[in-house]
Design a protein around this motif. Structure first.
Motif, PDB file in Angstrom:
ATOM      1  N   GLU A 190      36.135  84.206  88.502  1.00 21.76           N
ATOM      2  CA  GLU A 190      37.412  83.656  88.051  1.00 21.76           C
ATOM      3  C   GLU A 190      37.966  84.415  86.842  1.00 21.76           C
ATOM      4  N   SER A 191      37.085  84.873  85.938  1.00 20.03           N
ATOM      5  CA  SER A 191      37.555  85.506  84.698  1.00 20.03           C
ATOM      6  C   SER A 191      37.758  87.012  84.820  1.00 20.03           C
ATOM      7  N   GLN A 244      30.997  87.636  82.618  1.00 14.85           N
ATOM      8  CA  GLN A 244      32.121  87.465  83.521  1.00 14.85           C
ATOM      9  C   GLN A 244      31.756  86.608  84.733  1.00 14.85           C
ATOM     10  N   THR A 245      32.779  86.019  85.306  1.00 16.76           N
ATOM     11  CA  THR A 245      32.675  85.244  86.536  1.00 16.76           C
ATOM     12  C   THR A 245      33.739  85.757  87.494  1.00 16.76           C
TER      13      THR A 245
END
Length: 426
Positions: free
Chosen positions: A15-16, A12-13
């Motif tokens: 943004e995600s 994950q980031t």
């Protein structure tokens, strides 16, 4: 070791992550609003994982996701994502036995190797506070309560034999994390190894002497055998001041991904080791010589309070709730037998204390000569000052490991720390 990465897994980031969490009703309700309004901050500064703080209009959560490799080293050192499964299992059981002393688990996604937990604020990592000289008056009581409750209730003293064997089986697959411990703590610091590093050239001679010390290598090998073969209780496996989040009034234990059923003294020893390392490090954090003397005393008082509190709480649990298949109550149901049991309990705790000192020593040596050092010492800018502190810690660790019977009480340990801290020779 299962290194298979699920097809659905995606690191994950910031943004995600909102979209992923937005599909979980309990998280969506807790955060409030819509995912596009959530603020995500990556805060992971550990050796293995991604960690995020996510805040919405109504609240916040912490998110921890395992990576398929050791973050500290990179993709060349693969690591199974299943460690998130074992961490989740440990958190659930720890919460059962030590309520209020761990973060509440809100959601677990096995495919993503991701755990969503209560956001602990305004808590900070205890190690950072101790480097700054902050006193935490509730810490030792809380940590001794946690250790006594989790270790006792997952031992044969409290559990039926069949249930205990199921517990061992539940954690038997956490072999990769155990392997890290077996290599980095009990083996590599005592040999020439690529992962090793130390303050050089100041500690070159001391590091070489440890690699040549046969008595020390026999002692650490005995500890390694105990670590590998003694299934006493479900241990946290990495119980140090970097795995504790605190305020002045609250203490929470986090990050039990190294959990498995092993020797109790590994957990209690890790606590004492990290407190002692912080004690020796204070020379590098005080503004003038002696400015941290009061804090040094508090650190050593905490060492004593932790062990003495753990010991008394563990024994109290045994006397009150000792209904496991070890030392069956039916054998000790008369006054004479109970006297003998009390004597045996004292012997048991003395042996656990001996293990604790040995494991504490192994943790101290590893954090100075091996991979992944403690910032208590690492953040001392002056290499000579840092080396002096590390030298004192190493010499004390050798004494604890090779001559544990020279320390009949925790007070003998803290007295020795004061003596070692007064020495000047590297």
């Amino acid at each position: 070791m299962n290194n298979e990465v699920p097809e659905a897994y995606v690191p994950q980031t910031p943004e995600s992550l909102p979209a992923l969490l937005g599909s979980v009703a309990v998280i969506r309700d807790l955060l409030g609003g819509t995912p596009d309004r959530w603020a995500v901050e990556e805060v992971g500064d550990g050796n293995l994982n991604l960690v995020f703080k996510v805040r919405g209009p109504a609240g916040g959560v912490a998110v921890k996701q395992a990576l398929p490799y050791v973050r500290l080293v990179g993709e060349s050192w693969s690591l199974p994502l299943t460690r998130a499964h074992f961490e989740h299992l440990a958190l659930v059981r720890q919460a059962r036995h030590a309520p209020g002393l761990t973060p509440t688990v809100l959601h677990y996604d096995a495919d993503m190797a991701l755990i969503v937990m209560e956001l602990l604020e305004p808590h900070i990592i205890m190690r950072h506070g101790m480097i700054d000289g902050v006193v935490y008056p509730m810490f030792a009581e809380a940590l001794s309560t946690f250790a006594a409750a989790t270790l006792f209730h997952t031992s044969d003293l409290a559990m039926a034999a069949a249930d205990k064997k199921e517990l061992v089986a539940d954690f038997a697959g956490n072999t990769a994390l155990c392997g890290i411990t077996e290599d980095l703590i009990f083996t590599e610091p005592y040999m020439v190894a690529e992962n090793n590093r130390w303050t050089s050239p100041q500690l070159d001679g001391l590091a070489a002497s440890i690699r040549a010390d046969s008595d020390l290598k026999v002692a650490v090998s005995r500890l390694k055998v105990t670590f590998m073969s003694s299934a006493q209780a479900m241990i946290h496996g990495d119980l140090h001041t970097g795995s504790i989040m605190v305020t002045q009034t609250d203490t929470r234990i986090i990050d039990p991904e190294f959990a498995f059923v092993g020797p109790m003294g590994f957990d209690t020893g890790a606590v004492i080791a990290n407190l002692l390392l912080n004690y020796f490090s204070q020379i590098g954090h005080e503004s003038t010589p002696g400015a941290r003397d009061a804090y040094r005393n508090w650190v050593l008082d905490s060492v004593e309070e932790f062990w003495n509190g753990f010991r008394s709480r563990f024994l109290a649990l045994w006397r009150r709730e000792g209904r496991g298949d070890a030392y069956p109550a039916v054998l000790f149901d008369d006054a004479v037998a109970r006297v003998h049991l009390a004597s045996e309990q004292e012997r048991y705790m003395a042996e656990l204390f001996r293990d604790t000192l040995g494991f504490a020593a192994a943790k101290m040596i590893r954090r100075i000569l091996g991979l992944a050092h403690n910032i208590d010492l690492e953040n001392i800018a002056d290499a000579d000052v840092r080396a002096a502190a590390e030298s004192r810690a190493l010499k004390m660790a050798r004494a604890l490991m090779t001559a544990p019977d020279s320390f009949p009480s925790i007070e003998a340990v803290t007295d020795a720390a004061r003596r070692w801290n007064a020495t000047t020779v590297i």
